[in-house]
Design a protein around this motif. Structure first.
Motif, PDB file in Angstrom:
ATOM      1  N   LEU A 188       0.819  -1.210   0.000  1.00 52.34           N
ATOM      2  CA  LEU A 188       0.000   0.000   0.000  1.00 52.34           C
ATOM      3  C   LEU A 188       0.856   1.265   0.000  1.00 52.34           C
ATOM      4  O   LEU A 188       0.436   2.302  -0.536  1.00 52.34           O
ATOM      5  CB  LEU A 188      -0.922  -0.001   1.217  1.00 52.34           C
ATOM      6  N   LEU A 189       2.043   1.179   0.597  1.00 52.55           N
ATOM      7  CA  LEU A 189       2.923   2.347   0.646  1.00 52.55           C
ATOM      8  C   LEU A 189       3.683   2.565  -0.661  1.00 52.55           C
ATOM      9  O   LEU A 189       4.128   3.687  -0.934  1.00 52.55           O
ATOM     10  CB  LEU A 189       3.922   2.206   1.793  1.00 52.55           C
ATOM     11  N   ALA A 190       3.843   1.515  -1.465  1.00 48.33           N
ATOM     12  CA  ALA A 190       4.600   1.645  -2.714  1.00 48.33           C
ATOM     13  C   ALA A 190       3.996   2.684  -3.660  1.00 48.33           C
ATOM     14  O   ALA A 190       4.728   3.531  -4.189  1.00 48.33           O
ATOM     15  CB  ALA A 190       4.711   0.286  -3.401  1.00 48.33           C
ATOM     16  N   PRO A 191       2.670   2.677  -3.918  1.00 46.38           N
ATOM     17  CA  PRO A 191       2.104   3.733  -4.782  1.00 46.38           C
ATOM     18  C   PRO A 191       2.308   5.136  -4.214  1.00 46.38           C
ATOM     19  O   PRO A 191       2.518   6.089  -4.974  1.00 46.38           O
ATOM     20  CB  PRO A 191       0.612   3.367  -4.853  1.00 46.38           C
ATOM     21  N   LEU A 192       2.242   5.259  -2.878  1.00 53.56           N
ATOM     22  CA  LEU A 192       2.468   6.572  -2.267  1.00 53.56           C
ATOM     23  C   LEU A 192       3.888   7.051  -2.523  1.00 53.56           C
ATOM     24  O   LEU A 192       4.111   8.232  -2.839  1.00 53.56           O
ATOM     25  CB  LEU A 192       2.190   6.498  -0.767  1.00 53.56           C
ATOM     26  N   MET A 193       4.853   6.136  -2.397  1.00 53.55           N
ATOM     27  CA  MET A 193       6.239   6.493  -2.663  1.00 53.55           C
ATOM     28  C   MET A 193       6.425   6.909  -4.123  1.00 53.55           C
ATOM     29  O   MET A 193       7.110   7.897  -4.422  1.00 53.55           O
ATOM     30  CB  MET A 193       7.157   5.325  -2.324  1.00 53.55           C
ATOM     31  N   LEU A 194       5.809   6.163  -5.051  1.00 55.92           N
ATOM     32  CA  LEU A 194       5.914   6.509  -6.462  1.00 55.92           C
ATOM     33  C   LEU A 194       5.283   7.863  -6.742  1.00 55.92           C
ATOM     34  O   LEU A 194       5.793   8.638  -7.561  1.00 55.92           O
ATOM     35  CB  LEU A 194       5.251   5.423  -7.318  1.00 55.92           C
ATOM     36  N   TRP A 195       4.166   8.149  -6.085  1.00 59.36           N
ATOM     37  CA  TRP A 195       3.513   9.448  -6.285  1.00 59.36           C
ATOM     38  C   TRP A 195       4.411  10.591  -5.809  1.00 59.36           C
ATOM     39  O   TRP A 195       4.521  11.623  -6.482  1.00 59.36           O
ATOM     40  CB  TRP A 195       2.181   9.484  -5.531  1.00 59.36           C
ATOM     41  N   VAL A 196       5.066  10.413  -4.651  1.00 58.99           N
ATOM     42  CA  VAL A 196       5.967  11.448  -4.141  1.00 58.99           C
ATOM     43  C   VAL A 196       7.130  11.665  -5.107  1.00 58.99           C
ATOM     44  O   VAL A 196       7.510  12.810  -5.409  1.00 58.99           O
ATOM     45  CB  VAL A 196       6.487  11.052  -2.743  1.00 58.99           C
ATOM     46  N   ILE A 197       7.676  10.577  -5.633  1.00 63.23           N
ATOM     47  CA  ILE A 197       8.808  10.697  -6.559  1.00 63.23           C
ATOM     48  C   ILE A 197       8.387  11.379  -7.856  1.00 63.23           C
ATOM     49  O   ILE A 197       9.078  12.286  -8.353  1.00 63.23           O
ATOM     50  CB  ILE A 197       9.399   9.304  -6.848  1.00 63.23           C
ATOM     51  N   THR A 198       7.256  10.955  -8.423  1.00 64.83           N
ATOM     52  CA  THR A 198       6.801  11.576  -9.679  1.00 64.83           C
ATOM     53  C   THR A 198       6.487  13.045  -9.491  1.00 64.83           C
ATOM     54  O   THR A 198       6.787  13.869 -10.360  1.00 64.83           O
ATOM     55  CB  THR A 198       5.558  10.845 -10.199  1.00 64.83           C
ATOM     56  N   THR A 199       5.911  13.404  -8.350  1.00 60.04           N
ATOM     57  CA  THR A 199       5.602  14.813  -8.081  1.00 60.04           C
ATOM     58  C   THR A 199       6.880  15.627  -7.949  1.00 60.04           C
ATOM     59  O   THR A 199       6.986  16.736  -8.488  1.00 60.04           O
ATOM     60  CB  THR A 199       4.761  14.939  -6.806  1.00 60.04           C
TER      61      THR A 199
END
Length: 341
Positions: free
Chosen positions: A16-27
């Motif tokens: 569940l945390l992996a998409p959040l991490m990807l979102w932070v990186i892409t942003t």
């Protein structure tokens, strides 16, 4: 709570945390690219192009929209696995660029990781098994030097010695133009040549991989050496090792069958971090050796202000690191029964 239940909850939390991490990186990548000086339109048309042509291209690329609209458009496309079109490679999508260049980077990373693991573990075991000796001091010095040397400088030194002066290794290519390159489904020259049973292509692939992989592998090996040396020293002082010595078991068997297995458990933990370091080091390695991989293509995209390509490649690398990190954590939990989540 049982260990299996806690492990399931931990795996679920990581997923569940992996998409959040990807979102932070892409942003972060999205904002940093637009905060840096320069204009991709100027990079494409040149600073002396007519203003009307610049405005037309900027509207075509969607760069004339407000920043918040550009951001939501990018996230919407990303959710649909659309990484966009390259600004500098007309008619080519970012996904096609990744498919074309990633096999070279993957091949470089896999062989470099193998070299790093073999050298690092070997030096770490040799140093830990001879404490307070010149071998131990040499192991510590090896770990410090390999961890601190600049990769681009070390790569250029090896090129000057082994390619320019001695002429032992080639420069600036993945495969010679005089021999047909391996053609197969994976894009990995070493694997495709083996699948076709072509030993000449396989050996040629290893020959061209040798110097860049050695450069990256030696410097990364310092991470493994430090971890193995420290943990093996502690393990060799454990009570069960002393009990094995008291039973008359040979020192070599104690080292290989008892101490080394437990000392290698932390190595599994850092494999994910090491792979992330490999991807970061691959950029410098590929640029230094003109290696035609995805990291080199990322460097070109950054210098050309190719927003979609930079964003797509960074998201792709981040997804790989996140996936490998999760797999390493799961593997580490199964290997070491003492771990509780």
């Amino acid at each position: 709570m049982s260990r299996s239940s806690s492990l399931r909850y931990y795996i679920l939390a990581r997923l569940l945390l992996a998409p959040l991490m990807l979102w932070v990186i892409t942003t972060a990548v999205f904002l940093l690219l637009r905060a840096t000086p320069g204009d991709p339109v100027d990079a494409l048309l040149g600073p002396r192009a007519p203003q009307a042509a610049k405005d037309e291209l900027r509207d075509k690329l969607g760069l004339g929209k407000p920043l918040i609209l550009q951001y939501f458009d990018y996230l919407w496309k990303l959710l649909h696995l659309d990484l966009g079109q390259s600004l500098t490679s007309q008619g080519q999508s970012v996904l096609e660029i990744i498919q074309k260049f990633f096999p070279a980077t993957m091949e470089l990373a896999v062989f470099s990781m193998a070299i790093a693991f073999i050298i690092g573990v070997s030096v770490g075991v040799l140093a830990a098994s001879h404490p307070n000796t010149p071998l131990d001091a040499g192991g510590r010095l090896f770990g410090i030097l390999t961890y601190s040397l600049p990769l681009f400088w070390f790569g250029m030194v090896l090129q000057l010695i082994f390619s320019v002066q001695l002429g032992w290794f080639p420069l600036g290519t993945r495969f010679p133009v005089t021999i047909p390159a391996p053609d197969g489904p994976t894009g990995l020259y070493s694997l495709d040549s083996l699948l076709h049973g072509n030993l000449t292509q396989f050996l040629t692939t290893l020959y061209y991989l040798a110097l860049p992989c050695l450069t990256l592998g030696v410097l990364i090996s310092g991470i493994f050496e430090r971890i193995v040396r420290v943990n093996l020293k502690q393990t060799l002082q454990a009570d069960y090792v002393e009990a094995a010595r008291a039973r008359g078991i040979p020192e070599s068997k104690i080292l290989l069958n008892h101490a080394l297995k437990n000392a290698l458990i932390p190595v599994i933990t850092i494999l994910g971090l090491t792979f992330a370091a490999l991807l970061g080091g691959a950029i410098l390695t590929e640029v230094t050796f003109s290696w035609p991989g995805l990291a080199n293509r990322l460097y070109r995209a950054i210098s050309q202000r190719d927003y979609p390509t930079v964003q797509g490649i960074v998201v792709f690398f981040a997804a790989i690191v996140a996936l490998i990190s999760i797999l390493i954590d799961i593997l580490n939990a199964y290997v070491d029964p003492r771990i509780r989540y």
